[in-house]
Write an enzyme that holds these catalytic residues in place. Structure first.
Site, PDB file in Angstrom:
ATOM      1  N   HIS A   1       5.368-131.650 -17.265  1.00 48.19           N
ATOM      2  CA  HIS A   1       4.507-130.595 -16.728  1.00 48.19           C
ATOM      3  C   HIS A   1       5.139-129.983 -15.470  1.00 48.19           C
ATOM      4  CE1 HIS A   1       0.514-128.828 -15.557  1.00 48.19           C
ATOM      5  NE2 HIS A   1       1.016-128.987 -14.345  1.00 48.19           N
ATOM      6  N   GLU A   2       5.582-130.837 -14.578  1.00 48.14           N
ATOM      7  CA  GLU A   2       6.177-130.336 -13.331  1.00 48.14           C
ATOM      8  C   GLU A   2       7.501-129.625 -13.624  1.00 48.14           C
ATOM      9  OE1 GLU A   2       4.369-130.287 -10.738  1.00 48.14           O
ATOM     10  OE2 GLU A   2       2.835-131.714 -11.376  1.00 48.14           O
TER      11      GLU A   2
ATOM     12  N   HIS B   1       6.902-126.142 -14.723  1.00 41.75           N
ATOM     13  CA  HIS B   1       6.621-125.292 -13.554  1.00 41.75           C
ATOM     14  C   HIS B   1       7.920-124.841 -12.893  1.00 41.75           C
ATOM     15  CE1 HIS B   1       2.331-125.358 -13.099  1.00 41.75           C
ATOM     16  NE2 HIS B   1       2.233-126.644 -12.831  1.00 41.75           N
TER      17      HIS B   1
ATOM     18  N   HIS C   1      -1.327-122.221 -14.251  1.00 42.11           N
ATOM     19  CA  HIS C   1      -1.857-123.074 -15.323  1.00 42.11           C
ATOM     20  C   HIS C   1      -2.637-122.224 -16.312  1.00 42.11           C
ATOM     21  CE1 HIS C   1      -1.567-126.137 -11.972  1.00 42.11           C
ATOM     22  NE2 HIS C   1      -0.825-126.645 -12.928  1.00 42.11           N
TER      23      HIS C   1
HETATM   24 ZN   LIG Z   1       0.718-127.940 -12.695  1.00 46.78          ZN
END
Ligand SMILES: [Zn+2]
Ligand SMILES: *[C@@H]1O[C@H](CO)[C@@H](O)[C@H](O)[C@H]1NC(C)=O
Ligand SMILES: *[C@@H]1O[C@H](CO)[C@@H](O)[C@H](O)[C@H]1NC(C)=O
Ligand SMILES: *[C@@H]1O[C@H](CO)[C@@H](O)[C@H](O)[C@H]1NC(C)=O
Ligand SMILES: *[C@@H]1O[C@H](CO)[C@@H](O)[C@H](O)[C@H]1NC(C)=O
Length: 501
Positions: free
Chosen positions: A274-275, A278, A355
């Site tokens: 997830h990071e 990003h 998000h």
């Molecule tokens: Zn996030």
């Protein structure tokens, strides 16, 4: 074996989801990009001369002739060396660097971290391909930091170069990680506007071989980790190349996340992925740098700006309007609506976030609150968004099926429709029921991201229908005929077992 049940309420609250505070972090990090007129990795570009014919236009265009020339050479070398995919790009090489300060973790914790990181990096690099950086990658130093005065007269030879050093300059950092000098290009001061004579402040680092992205992985127990419950990690990108593609970023893993008995490998893998998504581009700080490469023969060449990528629709929902995202949304919701952008979480009214909107894309790897790993999907929408950055070739067939909202039409998940509980996705009240994937018993709940819409969230304890050991603990419901087994699924009904059966 099917599991049928009616459950009487016990006080079981769903496990607190992990939260991502990326949007509280990234705006405070100023990303550095290569200085105009200087190649990213001087050792390998060959032409160290000024490449801009018009020095007034800092190099931001993707059509620069000599760059294209370079890339063609790279492409040929790449093709002859390794088997490449149809786009001519190759899987992104993400190099992980754990700073010294992070070493104060136990051997077990370190092993956990390394295992989870290499797994996450493997998954991501199987999905994303890039125009690889030849030779060694060197990150740039921030001229605004090491330099006190910059030559600003466009007619002078040393235009945009440093005229006087900042004597307080110490280092470059990526959030709170100090970037090793070895990863950084050198820097110099040009004392005269038109003379090549220079004073070397820092010499050139050796750079990172076989690297297209460097991930500084920091384990800390920072205030940000404690500020809110459920914060496992946060991240920021801190360097980009000329085309805006992030080259370096930091992921801070809160130490509490990987020690203790409750540690979950798959949860950590999911968090790092997830990071990583990003810092690789799914970031509101980068949206406006995304490039439209739909008319180019190769990713990265002849790309044009998308212009503003996000906009607010008639209902106040902020959405990403880029071609692959719109196509993926139409396909997912089974709608031909032309203006069906990818909805973003907008807790701060009318502000884009990094998000997806949880009401519409529950369970996505890029939702703000991550559920347990078996309920999270590397969904087609997220991969479409990464494709629309223009920096990657994305293997769309690596996307996982996202069941939430499938085929439900363009209004699915809107505040206007989520209270209609004839849909199997939303619920009302606070009773028990089944999570929409039918693997868990759940309780009807809302959260800060659902804005009043309610869904069945897995119970904290003994929610999994697949775990046989849950048979014991629920003796009280024996009359229901519930059976927990690997093949069991959750269904809500009034059926009950007859006496003696
Ligand atoms: Zn996030
Ligand atoms: C979940 O189970 C643990 C251990 O059996 C127990 O300590 C805890 O109170 C339970 N939580 C809830 C919400 O029932
Ligand atoms: C820039 O430098 C040129 C000569 O090198 C000089 O003629 C001109 O006045 C300078 N411009 C400014 C704005 O200082
Ligand atoms: C794309 O991903 C799928 C599924 O992960 C994989 O089987 C396939 O080999 C990948 N294709 C390429 C070109 O990498
Ligand atoms: C169970 O029965 C009650 C009363 O007979 C009814 O109100 C309820 O809707 C039923 N629930 C389900 C899931 O069928």
């Amino acid at each position: 074996m099917r599991k049928i049940f009616l459950w009487l309420p016990l006080l079981c609250l769903p496990m607190a989801n992990q939260k991502c505070i990326f949007d509280d972090i990234q705006p405070w990090v100023r990303a550095v990009s290569p200085p105009p007129n200087q190649p990213t990795s001087p050792q390998h570009t060959g032409d160290n001369q000024t490449r801009n014919t018009n020095p007034k236009a800092p190099q931001r265009t993707d059509r620069d002739a000599s760059q294209n020339h370079q890339r063609i050479i790279r492409q040929i070398t790449a093709r002859t060396q390794t088997q490449s995919n149809s786009s001519g790009l190759l899987p992104i090489r993400i190099r992980t660097w754990i700073p010294q300060e992070s070493f104060a973790v136990s051997h077990v914790e370190r092993k956990r971290l390394e295992l989870a990181t290499s797994k996450a990096v493997k998954i991501v690099s199987d999905i994303l391909s890039v125009d690889r950086i030849p030779g060694r990658m060197l990150l740039s130093r921030d001229i605004n930091k090491f330099c006190k005065f910059i030559w600003k007269n466009a007619t002078v030879t040393n235009y945009n170069k440093c005229a006087r050093a900042n004597e307080h300059y110490r280092m470059e950092n990526c959030l709170d990680v100090t970037i090793p000098d070895d990863h950084l290009s050198g820097c110099s001061v040009y004392l005269h506007p038109n003379s090549p004579t220079m004073l070397v402040l820092r010499s050139e680092g050796r750079g990172l071989p076989d690297t297209d992205f460097v991930l500084y992985l920091h384990t800390r127990s920072t205030d940000k980790c404690h500020a809110e419950p459920g914060v496992l990690a946060y991240a920021a990108h801190c360097q980009t190349d000329r085309r805006g593609r992030p080259l370096a970023g930091v992921v801070v893993i809160c130490r509490s996340a990987f020690h203790g008995e409750s540690y979950s490998h798959s949860r950590m893998v999911q968090t790092i992925m997830h990071e990583l998504f990003h810092v690789l581009g799914f970031s509101k700080e980068l949206f406006d740098m995304w490039k439209d490469c739909s008319h180019s023969s190769r990713i990265g060449e002849d790309c044009v700006s998308h212009g503003q990528v996000t906009n607010i629709d008639g209902t106040g929902q902020v959405r990403i309007y880029t071609p692959s995202v719109i196509r993926a949304m139409q396909k997912h919701l089974g709608s031909s609506e032309e203006e069906l952008g990818g909805p973003l979480e907008n807790l701060a009214a009318n502000e884009p976030s990094s998000h997806w909107e949880a009401r519409v894309l529950q369970g996505s790897i890029m939702a703000a609150a991550l559920d347990r790993p078996e309920l999270v999907r590397v969904d087609p929408l997220t991969l479409a968004a990464l494709q629309d950055t223009g920096w990657y070739y994305v293997n769309q067939s690596a996307a996982q099926r996202m069941e939430w909202g499938e085929g439900q039409g363009s209004l699915f998940g809107s505040l206007a429709t989520c209270h209609d509980i004839s849909s199997t996705f939303f619920c009302a009240g606070s009773g028990l029921g089944c999570h929409y994937l039918h693997f868990h018993k759940g309780v009807c709940q809302s959260d800060q991201y659902l804005e009043g819409c309610r869904v069945y969230k897995p119970l904290t304890n003994e929610s999994e229908c697949s775990k046989e050991r849950n048979n014991k603990v629920n003796k009280a419901e024996e009359w229901s005929g519930e059976i927990y087994s690997p093949e069991s699924r959750c269904f809500f009904s009034n059926l009950s077992r007859e006496r003696g059966l």
